[in-house]
Design an enzyme around this catalytic site. Structure first.
Site, short mmCIF file in Angstrom:
data_model
loop_
_atom_site.label_atom_id
_atom_site.label_comp_id
_atom_site.label_asym_id
_atom_site.label_seq_id
_atom_site.Cartn_x
_atom_site.Cartn_y
_atom_site.Cartn_z
N GLU A 1 0.66 -1.05 0.15
CA GLU A 1 0.24 -0.03 0.36
C GLU A 1 0.89 1.55 -0.23
OE1 GLU A 1 -3.31 2.14 3.03
OE2 GLU A 1 -3.13 0.01 3.32
N LYS B 1 3.57 0.96 9.91
CA LYS B 1 4.01 2.32 8.73
C LYS B 1 3.68 3.28 9.79
CE LYS B 1 3.21 0.35 4.82
NZ LYS B 1 2.42 0.09 3.51
N ARG C 1 5.15 -13.06 9.65
CA ARG C 1 5.32 -12.55 9.21
C ARG C 1 6.72 -11.49 10.50
NH1 ARG C 1 3.92 -6.52 9.35
NH2 ARG C 1 1.70 -7.48 8.71
P1 ATP Z 1 2.82 -2.20 8.43
O1 ATP Z 1 2.26 -3.10 9.04
O2 ATP Z 1 4.71 -1.85 8.29
O3 ATP Z 1 2.46 -1.03 7.67
P2 ATP Z 1 1.75 -3.77 5.93
O4 ATP Z 1 1.06 -4.59 6.32
O5 ATP Z 1 0.17 -2.10 6.09
O6 ATP Z 1 2.56 -3.27 7.15
P3 ATP Z 1 1.53 -3.04 2.82
O7 ATP Z 1 1.70 -2.43 2.59
O8 ATP Z 1 0.00 -3.32 3.09
O9 ATP Z 1 2.16 -2.70 4.72
O10 ATP Z 1 2.41 -4.28 2.63
C1 ATP Z 1 3.09 -5.04 1.66
C2 ATP Z 1 3.00 -6.26 1.18
O11 ATP Z 1 4.10 -6.04 2.86
C3 ATP Z 1 2.34 -7.18 3.06
O12 ATP Z 1 2.00 -8.69 1.50
C4 ATP Z 1 2.79 -7.58 3.92
O13 ATP Z 1 2.03 -8.50 4.31
C5 ATP Z 1 4.24 -7.37 3.88
N1 ATP Z 1 4.97 -7.84 5.46
C6 ATP Z 1 4.17 -6.51 5.71
N2 ATP Z 1 4.89 -6.44 6.93
C7 ATP Z 1 5.27 -7.23 6.85
C8 ATP Z 1 6.38 -8.25 7.71
N3 ATP Z 1 7.12 -7.25 9.41
N4 ATP Z 1 7.43 -9.02 7.62
C9 ATP Z 1 6.57 -9.44 6.49
N5 ATP Z 1 5.63 -9.24 5.23
C10 ATP Z 1 5.31 -8.10 5.77
MG MG Z 2 -1.33 -3.56 4.81
#
Ligand code: ATP
Ligand code: MG
Length: 553
Positions: free
Chosen positions: A33, A267, A257
């Site tokens: 995102e 984020k 994760r």
């Molecule tokens: P955050 O929780 O840090 O804001 P998010 O999951 O909202 O992260 P996205 O931009 O939606 O961030 O994530 C893009 C991809 O990266 C998704 O498939 C998500 O599952 C993966 N991802 C995000 N954080 C992690 C992590 N700590 N370990 C592994 N994969 C991750």
């Molecule tokens: Mg997300």
């Protein structure tokens, strides 16, 4: 390091799917995102998704999951692309969920026509109340029994902008008593009169994550849609929507994760650090972002190695940050040229060295021949590290002290004759004699020394400012602590040394490129450097805490 590795559970699934002929080739995607910069957790997901594409001769799409109009920005899109490329991966197609808004809208109409979706006029509060709890079933709302024709008309009016934000939503019609709360008639479209970074003001209704993500996978014909464990409860809805819409059956798989000690990764929290000035920017070298790590001098290879080593698990775990530092050190040890820099300078004057004379001494750039050599200027006055002299030497101190000998790296053996103190009793210079026949590589002096120290020639040295970074957070698991995570910020996370001198070969050091300042650690030139001011970041120290830990166990 070459290790025979067993397959992770996703690789096992893929190999089975290829063998059974379910798929002839695979297609994965990385779906960020664009509401922040990528962090080390994303690196894990990137390495996994792109790694699978490469390993199985398939492909990987980069898809921006940009269905939330208010939080997304083009700056983030650009940084995400830069970071993925820097990590060494190439996407097959660059796609945006927002490009599918027309298609998603038609999907929604199709659901309505099949009797699987309805427009609900309830308030958010009413919807929440009727939803029930995990232990009590939900209840159908009044609007659930609307006719297909009414639903279609209302949904079209929602699209046309007839209603205000929150006045109506479109919900999937599934089962208000389902055990899985996500199946209790989830909202799939909401009204939001907001400008979108790509579609502008074309839309005032936007699909919810659950109605965009799986459908985007399906539109792209993603074979293995990999996400993190918190999406397990969404899988039932993911499959239900694909089934009811009769579209390409992508399948969702979940892995744990990355959580890392002394690190926050959401984020939302990283944005707070930036906005509230705890760090200078998203790419501050203390940030766990990919851009921060790059600026700090971490190499892409070390991050890929780290992701490879931690593997793919089905259960949440916590990775020790020193494993990442170990991977960085290991890679830099192989790559970083060795140079000399003095962080806390003390003047060393060679009494018997001719005034005004300079020698260019051949010095090795690394432990192996492949590193090559360079010439380092040597002269009568040098800077050495203040800690390399002791007026009254401690036991087993093999550096300089009155009467003691030491080798100057790549140069001569010197003997300390005397020292000078200022009014406060601080040693300001030491006077030495050098032995002309003790030159490195051609030493016929027969003098035995136990210590070698680094130095830079005072007239040739470049002044530099050095940024030493310590952990940004002081507790091992900030997310598990009470209260605001920002109360655990380390006030000493950045220490600036502006008295350093580095050897002149560093004048043209490329930004981000790693050097070992011998005996001091790994450093790289920061982008804040100017023609007149060199600024180096300490990437990582030389000390290998991880290796010590693993030896103990
Ligand atoms: P955050 O929780 O840090 O804001 P998010 O999951 O909202 O992260 P996205 O931009 O939606 O961030 O994530 C893009 C991809 O990266 C998704 O498939 C998500 O599952 C993966 N991802 C995000 N954080 C992690 C992590 N700590 N370990 C592994 N994969 C991750
Ligand atoms: Mg997300």
């Amino acid at each position: 390091m070459i290790e025979e590795k067993s397959l992770n559970f996703i690789e096992e699934i893929i190999e089975k799917d290829l063998k059974s002929g379910k798929y002839t080739s695979i297609l994965t995607r990385f779906p960020p995102e664009p509401n922040g910069y990528l962090h080390i957790g994303h690196a894990k997901s990137i390495c996994l998704n792109f790694g699978l594409g490469i390993k199985y001769g398939g492909q990987t799409n980069l898809r921006f999951d940009d269905t939330n109009p208010t939080k997304e920005e083009t700056e983030y899109v650009d940084s995400i692309k830069e970071d993925i490329q820097w990590l060494g991966f190439t996407w097959a197609r660059e796609l945006y969920a927002s490009d599918y808004f027309d298609q998603l809208y038609l999907f929604a109409e199709k659901l309505i026509e099949k009797g699987f979706a309805y427009v609900d006029d309830s308030t958010a509060e009413e919807i929440a109340t009727l939803k029930g709890t995990p232990t009590t079933p939900g209840k159908d709302c009044f609007y659930r029994s609307r006719s297909v024709a009414d639903n279609l008309q209302l949904f079209r009016e929602m699209k046309a902008g007839k209603y205000q934000d929150g006045e109506k939503v479109l919900r999937a019609k599934i089962d208000m008593t389902a055990n899985n709360m996500h199946m209790r008639d989830p909202i799939i479209y909401r009204i939001k009169h907001a400008h979108h970074h790509r579609t502008g003001d074309n839309w005032c209704i936007y699909p919810m994550y659950d109605f965009a993500h799986g459908q985007s996978d399906s539109i792209e014909k993603i074979t293995h849609s990999i996400c993190t464990l918190e999406f397990i409860p969404h899988r039932e809805l993911y499959d239900w929507l694909i089934e009811k819409l009769e579209i390409f059956p992508s399948t969702q798989y979940e892995f744990a994760r990355l959580n890392m000690t002394y690190t926050v990764m959401s984020k939302r929290k990283l944005l707070q650090l930036v906005e509230e000035g705890y760090v200078t920017s998203w790419d501050d070298p203390r940030m766990p972002t990919i851009s921060g790590m790059r600026r700090r001098g971490y190499t892409a290879e070390s991050i890929r190695n780290f992701c490879d080593r931690i593997g793919i698990a089905k259960r949440e775990n916590m990775i020790d940050i020193s494993l990442l530092e170990f991977c960085v050190r290991e890679d830099l040890n192989k790559k970083a040229p060795r140079v000399m820099a003095v962080l806390d300078p003390l003047k060393l004057i060679i009494i018997n060295y001719p005034e005004g004379q300079t020698e260019d001494l051949l010095s090795e750039n690394g432990p192996e021949e492949s590193f090559g050599t360079r010439l380092v200027p040597f002269s009568k006055e040098l800077w050495i590290e203040a800690e390399d002299f002791m007026e009254v030497p401690a036991k087993k101190y093999f550096r300089l002290a009155p009467g003691a000998n030491v080798r100057l790296k790549s140069a001569y053996i010197v003997q300390c004759d005397s020292f000078v103190k200022d009014g406060n009793g601080k040693v300001t210079a030491i006077h030495c004699t050098y032995f002309p026949d003790s030159k490195s590589g051609n030493d016929t002096s027969g003098i035995v020394v136990k210590g070698t120290i680094h130095w830079v020639s005072a007239v040739h040295a470049l002044k530099a400012s050095i940024r030493l970074y310590n952990r940004l957070l002081q507790v091992e698991n900030p997310s598990a602590e009470e209260g605001d995570f920002k109360s655990y910020i380390n006030p000493q996370s950045l220490q600036v040394i502006d008295t350093a001198y580095v050897e002149p070969s560093l004048l043209h050091a490329p930004i981000h490129s790693g050097y070992q300042f011998i005996r001091k650690g790994y450093f790289c030139l920061d982008k804040d450097s100017t023609a007149t001011e060199l600024i180096f970041n300490r990437t990582v120290t030389l000390k290998d805490a991880w290796a010590k830990e693993t030896k103990k166990n």
